[in-house]
Motif scaffolding. Structure first.
Motif, PDB file in Angstrom:
ATOM      1  N   GLY A  65      20.680  46.008 -83.693  1.00 28.91           N
ATOM      2  CA  GLY A  65      21.513  44.848 -83.933  1.00 28.91           C
ATOM      3  C   GLY A  65      21.696  44.057 -82.643  1.00 28.91           C
ATOM      4  N   ALA A  66      22.361  42.908 -82.738  1.00 32.25           N
ATOM      5  CA  ALA A  66      22.539  42.050 -81.565  1.00 32.25           C
ATOM      6  C   ALA A  66      23.334  42.760 -80.467  1.00 32.25           C
ATOM      7  CB  ALA A  66      23.229  40.755 -81.972  1.00 32.25           C
ATOM      8  N   ILE A  67      24.398  43.470 -80.880  1.00 31.69           N
ATOM      9  CA  ILE A  67      25.222  44.188 -79.900  1.00 31.69           C
ATOM     10  C   ILE A  67      24.444  45.360 -79.301  1.00 31.69           C
ATOM     11  CG2 ILE A  67      27.360  45.456 -79.536  1.00 31.69           C
ATOM     12  CD1 ILE A  67      27.747  42.501 -80.064  1.00 31.69           C
ATOM     13  N   GLU A  68      23.701  46.078 -80.136  1.00 33.21           N
ATOM     14  CA  GLU A  68      22.910  47.200 -79.646  1.00 33.21           C
ATOM     15  C   GLU A  68      21.842  46.734 -78.648  1.00 33.21           C
ATOM     16  OE1 GLU A  68      23.002  50.359 -83.391  1.00 33.21           O
ATOM     17  OE2 GLU A  68      21.608  48.662 -83.429  1.00 33.21           O
ATOM     18  N   LEU A  69      21.195  45.608 -78.958  1.00 31.34           N
ATOM     19  CA  LEU A  69      20.179  45.090 -78.055  1.00 31.34           C
ATOM     20  C   LEU A  69      20.790  44.702 -76.712  1.00 31.34           C
ATOM     21  CD1 LEU A  69      17.225  44.310 -77.693  1.00 31.34           C
ATOM     22  CD2 LEU A  69      17.782  42.037 -78.593  1.00 31.34           C
ATOM     23  N   LEU A  70      21.978  44.114 -76.755  1.00 32.86           N
ATOM     24  CA  LEU A  70      22.666  43.743 -75.520  1.00 32.86           C
ATOM     25  C   LEU A  70      22.959  44.982 -74.670  1.00 32.86           C
ATOM     26  CD1 LEU A  70      23.938  41.317 -73.997  1.00 32.86           C
ATOM     27  CD2 LEU A  70      26.086  41.869 -75.144  1.00 32.86           C
ATOM     28  N   TRP A  71      23.384  46.062 -75.314  1.00 32.85           N
ATOM     29  CA  TRP A  71      23.686  47.289 -74.579  1.00 32.85           C
ATOM     30  C   TRP A  71      22.411  47.952 -74.055  1.00 32.85           C
ATOM     31  CZ3 TRP A  71      27.900  49.066 -72.435  1.00 32.85           C
ATOM     32  CH2 TRP A  71      29.135  48.598 -72.875  1.00 32.85           C
ATOM     33  N   ILE A  72      21.318  47.867 -74.798  1.00 28.43           N
ATOM     34  CA  ILE A  72      20.048  48.423 -74.328  1.00 28.43           C
ATOM     35  C   ILE A  72      19.647  47.785 -72.999  1.00 28.43           C
ATOM     36  CG2 ILE A  72      17.557  48.484 -74.788  1.00 28.43           C
ATOM     37  CD1 ILE A  72      18.253  48.895 -77.756  1.00 28.43           C
ATOM     38  N   VAL A  73      19.824  46.478 -72.899  1.00 28.66           N
ATOM     39  CA  VAL A  73      19.437  45.753 -71.683  1.00 28.66           C
ATOM     40  C   VAL A  73      20.452  45.952 -70.564  1.00 28.66           C
ATOM     41  CG1 VAL A  73      18.992  43.468 -70.708  1.00 28.66           C
ATOM     42  CG2 VAL A  73      18.130  44.045 -72.991  1.00 28.66           C
ATOM     43  N   ASP A  74      21.739  45.904 -70.888  1.00 30.66           N
ATOM     44  CA  ASP A  74      22.783  45.826 -69.858  1.00 30.66           C
ATOM     45  C   ASP A  74      23.363  47.161 -69.421  1.00 30.66           C
ATOM     46  OD1 ASP A  74      22.577  43.126 -69.623  1.00 30.66           O
ATOM     47  OD2 ASP A  74      24.316  42.651 -70.873  1.00 30.66           O
ATOM     48  N   VAL A  75      23.186  48.221 -70.213  1.00 33.66           N
ATOM     49  CA  VAL A  75      23.896  49.465 -69.890  1.00 33.66           C
ATOM     50  C   VAL A  75      23.380  50.087 -68.594  1.00 33.66           C
ATOM     51  CG1 VAL A  75      22.406  51.046 -71.197  1.00 33.66           C
ATOM     52  CG2 VAL A  75      24.834  51.570 -70.898  1.00 33.66           C
ATOM     53  N   TYR A  76      22.100  49.906 -68.285  1.00 35.34           N
ATOM     54  CA  TYR A  76      21.558  50.476 -67.048  1.00 35.34           C
ATOM     55  C   TYR A  76      22.223  49.891 -65.801  1.00 35.34           C
ATOM     56  CZ  TYR A  76      18.193  51.422 -63.297  1.00 35.34           C
ATOM     57  OH  TYR A  76      17.615  51.784 -62.108  1.00 35.34           O
ATOM     58  N   PRO A  77      22.202  48.556 -65.586  1.00 40.47           N
ATOM     59  CA  PRO A  77      22.873  48.033 -64.392  1.00 40.47           C
ATOM     60  C   PRO A  77      24.383  48.229 -64.426  1.00 40.47           C
ATOM     61  CG  PRO A  77      22.130  46.226 -65.794  1.00 40.47           C
ATOM     62  CD  PRO A  77      21.534  47.471 -66.340  1.00 40.47           C
ATOM     63  N   LEU A  78      24.971  48.249 -65.625  1.00 44.92           N
ATOM     64  CA  LEU A  78      26.417  48.416 -65.744  1.00 44.92           C
ATOM     65  C   LEU A  78      26.842  49.810 -65.260  1.00 44.92           C
ATOM     66  CD1 LEU A  78      29.104  47.246 -66.775  1.00 44.92           C
ATOM     67  CD2 LEU A  78      28.537  48.137 -69.040  1.00 44.92           C
ATOM     68  N   VAL A  79      26.179  50.848 -65.748  1.00 41.78           N
ATOM     69  CA  VAL A  79      26.512  52.212 -65.347  1.00 41.78           C
ATOM     70  C   VAL A  79      26.160  52.439 -63.879  1.00 41.78           C
ATOM     71  CG1 VAL A  79      25.919  54.641 -65.724  1.00 41.78           C
ATOM     72  CG2 VAL A  79      26.325  53.137 -67.675  1.00 41.78           C
ATOM     73  N   CYS A  80      25.023  51.931 -63.454  1.00 43.05           N
ATOM     74  CA  CYS A  80      24.584  52.124 -62.074  1.00 43.05           C
ATOM     75  C   CYS A  80      25.587  51.517 -61.096  1.00 43.05           C
ATOM     76  CB  CYS A  80      23.207  51.495 -61.881  1.00 43.05           C
ATOM     77  SG  CYS A  80      22.465  51.814 -60.270  1.00 43.05           S
TER      78      CYS A  80
END
Length: 568
Positions: A65-80
């Motif tokens: 979904g749109a939210i899932e796709l956003l998290w797929i892209v952004d979760v790496y730099p966010l957690v890092c």
């Protein structure tokens, strides 16, 4: 003897336990250590951008979904970004090599999980674990580099090479991702990490020296959690603003405010503790605080601009993603050149002039790019990108070197984490700020196009890509008019954004005038600047080797290398 250690039972904090011939064999091994550290950094830098070109393939296969796709892209730099301080200071406590090797292992395992993820949820978890691994690797590379290159001249060259590798990684990511997706499948962009990790783990364990910082007092677990949660919330809010969400939106404002409160409480806690997690007294040194500010300003002015430039090349000039990546290669090559010659330039010019000149060159390059219009001008683009890459890398290299030089070996992990966190925050704020400037300049140009309904104009105001979709849907004269107006408005918005970015860069040049005028190298081959200077920058004479009696409690020990080699 004052200023040395003996080959007795006491080991100085921060001194590596193993050098494996670093001194006895002429110092060659530390350059091999640098090679291992650069490979580590390359993996993290590539993984930050390699997924971008694979997003369409991921979308088609996993149907997120749109939210899932956003998290797929952004979760790496966010957690890092959130965990850099936690793992940087943990490395100072338990051993930097140990944290780095654990990061290697986690990064490899998470890469395998991401490559074969059967669902969007599993891919999000895998990308989050990659972020944890990246946060373990990034500050450890800089803090180990700070340790194995005690001489400032050599360390400056090493940091130049390190920063050049970072530039290569950021540029290679999209190109490598595009090649792999085109010839294999989207999971291959993660599998490429595994062979390197299989080699890096045993080589790193064999070659990298182990070192720690000051182990006095307990590690502040609560402070580390507060810093991680606070940074996560703030970076999350900044990324939402950058993606177009309003700052007053409750999903944006609530976590951002909560994160700011946590960070304020974290700072107050660190000031009260006898043995703080992060030595905030580093910020009382102008060279450190100004260097951190310069890193933030440089990224703030340019990262958002880079995304807009990529849209310009593809949507206005009609280049393919691969052609876009190739157009940006001159910027990467210029950045590599600046990193490789940066050490000599820094010794010649000094930090103040070098950072100021780097900002000024970058601002000049940004302003030259205002010559870009709706037609392709390759010579202008190549010339602007070359100056831009050289100026940006000159600025970042000098700022990182000055910042790291102000930290003792005992606090190198925390200082490296602060630098990397400022990098991530600057990038996130830059995307939000310059994206907002771009939208404000672009929307009026498509909101009232003759013959185009108001609702269609509002939809077209979201982005140039959205405007093209609306124009295709309208068709006829109205569609053509909207497409032309959108292109014109986008180029106008690009010019406004370039001007704002240049203004921010000139502010950075002014801030750099407070940096030290010359590169002080005396005694760096034996000690850290903190051991030879008090908080006011004056030389401290007759101080004890272990920092006792100095004005700086974090002052590292001076040590005799022969004694260290004998002890090891």
């Amino acid at each position: 003897m004052s200023g040395t250690t003996t080959a007795g039972n006491r080991r100085t904090a921060g001194v590596p336990r193993q050098w494996r011939g670093t001194e006895a064999n002429g110092g060659a091994n530390r350059w091999i250590v640098l090679l291992v550290l650069c490979v580590s950094l390359l993996l993290v830098a590539v993984d930050a951008t390699v997924l971008h070109v694979a997003v369409p393939a991921v979308t088609e296969d996993l149907r997120p979904g749109a939210i899932e796709l956003l998290w797929i892209v952004d979760v790496y730099p966010l957690v890092c970004a959130s965990l850099l301080i936690l793992f940087g200071t943990l490395g100072d406590r338990v051993g930097r090599r140990r944290v780095l090797l654990l990061g290697y292992g986690l990064f490899g395992a998470a890469s395998a999980l991401a490559a074969f993820a059967p669902s969007p949820q599993i891919l999000i978890v895998a990308r989050a674990l990659l972020g944890v691994g990246g946060a373990m690797i990034m500050p450890a590379t800089l803090s180990i580099l700070r340790q194995v290159f005690p001489d400032r001249r050599e360390r400056a060259l090493a940091i130049g090479i390190w920063s050049a590798v970072a530039a290569v990684g950021a540029a290679v990511g999209p190109l490598l991702g595009g090649f792999l997706v085109e010839n294999f499948w989207w999971g291959s962009v993660f599998l490429v990490n595994l062979p390197l990790m299989v080699v890096a783990l045993p080589v790193g364990r064999w070659l990298l020296p182990e070192s720690t910082g000051d182990r006095n007092g307990p590690w502040d677990v609560l402070g580390a959690v507060m810093a991680a949660c606070g940074l996560f919330c703030v970076v999350f809010g900044v990324k939402r603003v950058g993606s177009g969400a309003g700052l007053l939106n409750v999903v944006t404002a609530a976590p951002t405010l909560f994160g700011v409160v946590l960070l304020v409480l974290f700072i107050r806690r660190q000031r009260r503790r006898t043995h703080p997690l992060v030595d905030l007294k580093l910020f009382s040194r102008p060279a450190f605080s100004i260097s951190v500010g310069c890193i933030v300003l440089a990224l703030l002015a340019l990262v958002g601009l880079e995304l807009i430039a990529a849209q310009y090349l593809q949507l206005v000039l009609g280049l393919t993603p691969l052609e876009t990546g190739l157009r940006l290669l001159p910027l990467t090559f210029a950045a590599m050149a600046a990193g490789l010659v940066g050490s000599r330039m820094l010794q010649w010019l000094g930090p103040r002039v070098m950072v100021a000149v780097g900002f000024a060159l970058t601002a000049l390059a940004v302003l030259s790019l205002t010559a870009m219009g709706q037609s392709d001008r390759p010579a202008v683009l190549v010339g602007g990108f070359v100056v831009l890459g050289f100026g940006l890398e000159t600025t970042l290299f000098s700022a990182y070197e000055s910042m790291l030089n102000e930290a003792s070996t005992g606090s190198a992990g925390g200082a490296a984490a602060i630098g990397e966190t400022s990098y991530q925050l600057g990038a996130g704020i830059g995307i939000a700020l310059l994206g907002s400037v771009m939208n404000a300049a672009y929307k009026p140009g498509v909101s009232s196009v003759p013959g185009v309904p108001a609702s269609a104009g509002a939809d077209a105001g979201q982005s140039l890509g959205a405007a093209y979709k609306v124009s295709d849907r309208l068709g006829g004269h109205a569609g053509e008019a909207l497409r032309s107006a959108a292109r014109t408005a986008f180029v106008h918005g690009l010019h406004v954004t370039l001007a704002v970015s240049a203004g921010l860069l000139l502010l950075g040049a002014l801030a750099a005038l407070r940096l030290p005028k010359v590169m002080e190298c005396a005694g760096d081959d034996e000690s850290d600047p903190g051991a030879a200077q008090g908080q006011d920058g004056q030389e401290a004479d007759g101080q004890e080797a272990d920092g006792q009696g100095t004005g700086d409690p974090d002052a590292p020990a001076r040590y005799d290398r022969t004694a260290v080699a004998a002890e090891s």
